[in-house]
Scaffold this motif. Structure first.
Motif, PDB file in Angstrom:
ATOM      1  N   GLY A  71      17.320  -2.457 -29.221  1.00  0.00           N
ATOM      2  CA  GLY A  71      17.858  -3.548 -28.402  1.00  0.00           C
ATOM      3  C   GLY A  71      18.046  -3.128 -26.962  1.00  0.00           C
ATOM      4  O   GLY A  71      18.759  -2.158 -26.679  1.00  0.00           O
ATOM      5  N   GLY A  72      17.407  -3.851 -26.044  1.00  0.00           N
ATOM      6  CA  GLY A  72      17.470  -3.507 -24.632  1.00  0.00           C
ATOM      7  C   GLY A  72      18.173  -4.543 -23.797  1.00  0.00           C
ATOM      8  O   GLY A  72      17.789  -4.791 -22.650  1.00  0.00           O
ATOM      9  N   GLY A  73      19.220  -5.162 -24.366  1.00  0.00           N
ATOM     10  CA  GLY A  73      20.110  -5.990 -23.572  1.00  0.00           C
ATOM     11  C   GLY A  73      21.207  -5.122 -22.992  1.00  0.00           C
ATOM     12  O   GLY A  73      21.127  -3.890 -23.018  1.00  0.00           O
ATOM     13  N   VAL A  74      22.272  -5.748 -22.481  1.00  0.00           N
ATOM     14  CA  VAL A  74      23.300  -4.957 -21.827  1.00  0.00           C
ATOM     15  C   VAL A  74      24.011  -4.027 -22.802  1.00  0.00           C
ATOM     16  O   VAL A  74      24.366  -2.892 -22.450  1.00  0.00           O
ATOM     17  CB  VAL A  74      24.312  -5.875 -21.095  1.00  0.00           C
ATOM     18  N   THR A  75      24.190  -4.454 -24.059  1.00  0.00           N
ATOM     19  CA  THR A  75      24.864  -3.589 -25.030  1.00  0.00           C
ATOM     20  C   THR A  75      23.995  -2.399 -25.385  1.00  0.00           C
ATOM     21  O   THR A  75      24.446  -1.240 -25.357  1.00  0.00           O
ATOM     22  CB  THR A  75      25.230  -4.376 -26.296  1.00  0.00           C
ATOM     23  N   GLY A  76      22.728  -2.640 -25.710  1.00  0.00           N
ATOM     24  CA  GLY A  76      21.829  -1.545 -26.046  1.00  0.00           C
ATOM     25  C   GLY A  76      21.610  -0.600 -24.887  1.00  0.00           C
ATOM     26  O   GLY A  76      21.572   0.632 -25.063  1.00  0.00           O
ATOM     27  N   ALA A  77      21.459  -1.155 -23.674  1.00  0.00           N
ATOM     28  CA  ALA A  77      21.276  -0.314 -22.500  1.00  0.00           C
ATOM     29  C   ALA A  77      22.523   0.543 -22.260  1.00  0.00           C
ATOM     30  O   ALA A  77      22.423   1.730 -21.923  1.00  0.00           O
ATOM     31  CB  ALA A  77      20.987  -1.184 -21.283  1.00  0.00           C
ATOM     32  N   GLY A  78      23.701  -0.067 -22.436  1.00  0.00           N
ATOM     33  CA  GLY A  78      24.939   0.686 -22.284  1.00  0.00           C
ATOM     34  C   GLY A  78      25.065   1.787 -23.323  1.00  0.00           C
ATOM     35  O   GLY A  78      25.526   2.896 -23.026  1.00  0.00           O
ATOM     36  N   ILE A  79      24.646   1.516 -24.554  1.00  0.00           N
ATOM     37  CA  ILE A  79      24.682   2.524 -25.617  1.00  0.00           C
ATOM     38  C   ILE A  79      23.740   3.668 -25.291  1.00  0.00           C
ATOM     39  O   ILE A  79      24.080   4.846 -25.469  1.00  0.00           O
ATOM     40  CB  ILE A  79      24.325   1.887 -26.977  1.00  0.00           C
ATOM     41  N   ALA A  80      22.538   3.344 -24.814  1.00  0.00           N
ATOM     42  CA  ALA A  80      21.572   4.389 -24.464  1.00  0.00           C
ATOM     43  C   ALA A  80      22.143   5.306 -23.389  1.00  0.00           C
ATOM     44  O   ALA A  80      21.999   6.537 -23.457  1.00  0.00           O
ATOM     45  CB  ALA A  80      20.264   3.751 -23.997  1.00  0.00           C
ATOM     46  N   LEU A  81      22.809   4.721 -22.382  1.00  0.00           N
ATOM     47  CA  LEU A  81      23.406   5.552 -21.333  1.00  0.00           C
ATOM     48  C   LEU A  81      24.550   6.378 -21.886  1.00  0.00           C
ATOM     49  O   LEU A  81      24.664   7.580 -21.590  1.00  0.00           O
ATOM     50  CB  LEU A  81      23.892   4.665 -20.184  1.00  0.00           C
ATOM     51  N   THR A 130      18.130  10.777 -26.985  1.00  0.00           N
ATOM     52  CA  THR A 130      18.281   9.327 -27.155  1.00  0.00           C
ATOM     53  C   THR A 130      16.971   8.614 -26.887  1.00  0.00           C
ATOM     54  O   THR A 130      16.259   8.928 -25.930  1.00  0.00           O
ATOM     55  CB  THR A 130      19.357   8.786 -26.188  1.00  0.00           C
ATOM     56  N   ALA A 131      16.677   7.633 -27.717  1.00  0.00           N
ATOM     57  CA  ALA A 131      15.557   6.727 -27.483  1.00  0.00           C
ATOM     58  C   ALA A 131      16.073   5.304 -27.556  1.00  0.00           C
ATOM     59  O   ALA A 131      16.940   4.994 -28.379  1.00  0.00           O
ATOM     60  CB  ALA A 131      14.457   6.942 -28.522  1.00  0.00           C
ATOM     61  N   GLN A 185      17.766   6.787 -18.488  1.00  0.00           N
ATOM     62  CA  GLN A 185      16.556   7.600 -18.335  1.00  0.00           C
ATOM     63  C   GLN A 185      16.845   8.829 -17.468  1.00  0.00           C
ATOM     64  O   GLN A 185      16.358   9.941 -17.750  1.00  0.00           O
ATOM     65  CB  GLN A 185      15.466   6.736 -17.719  1.00  0.00           C
ATOM     66  N   LYS A 186      17.644   8.657 -16.434  1.00  0.00           N
ATOM     67  CA  LYS A 186      18.025   9.785 -15.568  1.00  0.00           C
ATOM     68  C   LYS A 186      18.686  10.890 -16.382  1.00  0.00           C
ATOM     69  O   LYS A 186      18.499  12.081 -16.102  1.00  0.00           O
ATOM     70  CB  LYS A 186      18.981   9.278 -14.483  1.00  0.00           C
ATOM     71  N   TYR A 187      19.453  10.498 -17.398  1.00  0.00           N
ATOM     72  CA  TYR A 187      20.144  11.481 -18.232  1.00  0.00           C
ATOM     73  C   TYR A 187      19.352  11.873 -19.482  1.00  0.00           C
ATOM     74  O   TYR A 187      19.898  12.437 -20.417  1.00  0.00           O
ATOM     75  CB  TYR A 187      21.529  10.955 -18.609  1.00  0.00           C
ATOM     76  N   GLY A 188      18.061  11.556 -19.472  1.00  0.00           N
ATOM     77  CA  GLY A 188      17.177  12.080 -20.506  1.00  0.00           C
ATOM     78  C   GLY A 188      16.729  11.113 -21.567  1.00  0.00           C
ATOM     79  O   GLY A 188      15.955  11.493 -22.457  1.00  0.00           O
TER      80      GLY A 188
END
Length: 569
Positions: free
Chosen positions: A27-37, A46-47, A188-191
């Motif tokens: 999931g690449g909405g705000v929740t998924g993006a926040g989780i990835a970070l 992390t992927a 992505q900056k953090y890997g």
């Protein structure tokens, strides 16, 4: 520089096919993006994958507000409001001060003394909770009481008989899709490895029945891949049940898809200096000023059609116009509307639900185990994405979270670090490139301290410093950056989530298609045939969206929208 490009995407997919990750986020909405970070910043491999474009679901179709939820105080939901106000303060002060901007709103009062008294208590509590959440710092001004004359001076278009005075209070606004793309790039900056338009087809399990990865398909190429992971976090919003059903088991969450629609009108249509907050019988209505337009919404109705492309109906548009016109003296008409859009809220669903009262469903988020090794998170709202992310990663890690705590509470997103210093250079930079103050405000609010990177592309190619002929509020350089840095793979990605003419222009960006396609082609290496395919696809989408607006029911509007096929998948 951290970039999202086709080359980066291909490299990330190659890595996903060969490594076993600590965390896979679906999931690449705000929740998924926040989780990835959150996961990547803890040092976890992390992927993150998204079935469509980044932010293509709810997270590009919201009211574009960062707010505490003033109306939740009526339900005595102090914890939720305090949590949201704390996050609002963090976003304004350290996490994303370039993307999130304080915004005043008027709350019109209709009865003297009693209404002003209890409203003042409510807004006062709002201010107190905000101050507590920010450690005593004042991140926005406190409430101000206005007489009738004072309110009309701030918002001249209000009907004089619609109020006896007002309270002016503050929340904040954000370009929701831009926040998501910035979160993905920061992860992505953090890997983190990141790839959009990758659809999960199966959840894999090991011999213990624990989730061990997924099978997926790259929608751009049709190729299948396997992604192995120790933990999977399902953050797919209104697709939560569909995704978790692939894992089987009896765990997981149920959500209700509730549709909210917005209309957009030109900035010059209202001379007001502030936004407007109105309570309706079903929800609330915001009239929100942006630099070049106003956003007005929202509705709250159950949605039973396809989930990818919710659309407003003619009846929805009439509803929003009618409620706005209850307080506006110079009434809005359909001729004033330059854009519309609809989104689906993933509301947590209790065991028994009267869908006619979806606003009663709690907006608090919940994390649940689907099967061992896979968790799902749903509910919440854009403002609290960071808390949701922290809770999801903590839950997935279990006891191991104690030794790897979240670090995102004050972690600046790309463009935030050094923002104040760059903003102080606005006049000098504007003079160098021939940009007025309005242009520099626009660029700084979108790119923050990364504005220098955008200006560097103009140094390399001065033609990118020219405005788009059909949409002069945007520079050609912004289109180039959408493709070269911000992960746009298709023409529609640019118009919908980056250079947002799909919802901010009367023709949904149709007049700019040729010029935008030319810039995108140069950045993405499209040949002539690909350019024509992209243009035809987006023009078909415009026609379908406009046709949907003429329909009176969700079913008819959805059917009209689906006449335009997705470019991939």
């Amino acid at each position: 520089m951290t970039v999202l490009t086709p080359e980066q995407r291909a490299n990330s997919l190659a890595t996903m096919a060969t490594e076993t990750f600590d965390v896979l986020v679906i999931g690449g909405g705000v929740t998924g993006a926040g989780i990835a970070l959150d996961a990547a910043a803890r040092g976890l491999s992390t992927a993150v994958i998204e079935g469509q474009d980044w932010a293509s679901g709810t997270s590009s179709r919201s009211s574009r507000l960062v707010h505490g939820g003033l109306r939740y105080l009526y339900n005595l939901d102090f914890k939720l409001v305090a949590e949201a106000l704390t996050e609002r303060g963090r976003l304004l002060s350290s996490i994303a001060p370039h993307l999130v901007e304080a915004q005043p709103f008027l709350w019109p009062l209709k009865m003297p003394v009693i209404e002003r008294a209890y409203s003042a208590v409510g807004v006062g509590l709002y201010d107190i909770l905000a101050r507590i959440g920010s450690g005593g710092k004042k991140t926005v001004p406190i409430q101000k009481h206005l007489s009738k004359a004072g309110a009309l001076a701030r918002f001249p278009e209000i009907k004089p008989d619609a109020l006896i005075g007002a309270i002016e209070f503050y929340d904040a606004r954000v370009d929701d899709a831009r926040l998501v793309i910035t979160l993905i790039r920061t992860a992505q900056k953090y890997g983190a490895e990141a790839a959009s338009r990758v659809r999960v087809t199966e959840v894999l399990k090991d011999d213990r029945g624990h989730a061990s990865g997924v099978k997926a398909v790259d929608l751009e190429t049709g190729e299948s891949l396997t992604i192995k992971a120790k933990r999977i976090i399902n953050a797919t919003g209104v697709w939560t049940e569909e995704t978790q059903d692939m894992a089987g088991g009896t765990g997981g969450l149920k959500v209700l898809a509730s549709k909210g629609i917005h209309i957009v009108i030109p900035r010059e249509r209202l001379k007001a200096q502030t936004g407007l907050f109105l309570r309706t019988e079903k929800s609330v209505l915001f009239i929100i000023p942006w630099q070049h337009y106003w956003v007005i919404g929202t509705t709250d109705t159950a949605w039973h059609e396809q989930l990818e492309h919710p659309v407003p109906t003619s009846a929805d548009i009439d509803y929003v116009l009618a409620h706005a016109n209850e307080v506006l003296g110079d009434k809005l008409t359909r001729d004033d509307i330059i854009g519309t859009y609809a989104g689906l809220r993933p509301l947590l669903q209790p065991k028994v639900l009267d869908e006619s009262k979806s606003t009663k469903v709690s907006r608090e988020h919940t994390v649940s185990e689907v099967i061992p090794g896979m968790v799902a998170i749903a509910g919440g709202k854009l403002t609290t994405y960071r808390v949701m992310a922290e809770d999801a990663v903590d839950f997935a890690l279990g006891d191991a979270a104690k030794s790897r705590p979240s670090v995102t509470a004050h972690l600046p997103l790309l463009g935030a670090e050094g923002f104040e210093g760059v903003r102080n250079q606005a006049e000098r930079l504007g003079a160098k490139y021939g940009f007025d103050a309005d242009r520099m405000t626009h660029l700084l609010s979108r790119y923050g301290s990364e504005v220098g990177d955008l200006l560097a592309t103009i140094d390399e190619d001065p033609s990118l410093g020219k405005p788009l002929a059909a949409a002069p509020q945007f520079l050609r350089a912004e289109v180039h950056r959408a493709a070269a840095v911000e992960g746009a793979l298709h023409l529609e990605d640019i118009f919908i989530a980056r250079v947002r003419l799909n919802s901010e222009a009367r023709d949904r960006g149709g007049a700019a298609v040729d010029e935008v396609a030319e810039i995108a082609a140069a950045a993405l290496g499209w040949d002539a045939a690909k350019v024509e395919e992209e243009k035809a696809n987006y023009r078909a989408r415009i026609a379908a969206e406009l046709a949907a607006e003429d329909q009176s029911t969700d079913a008819a509007a959805s059917a009209a929208r689906m006449e335009a096929h997705d470019i991939v998948g």
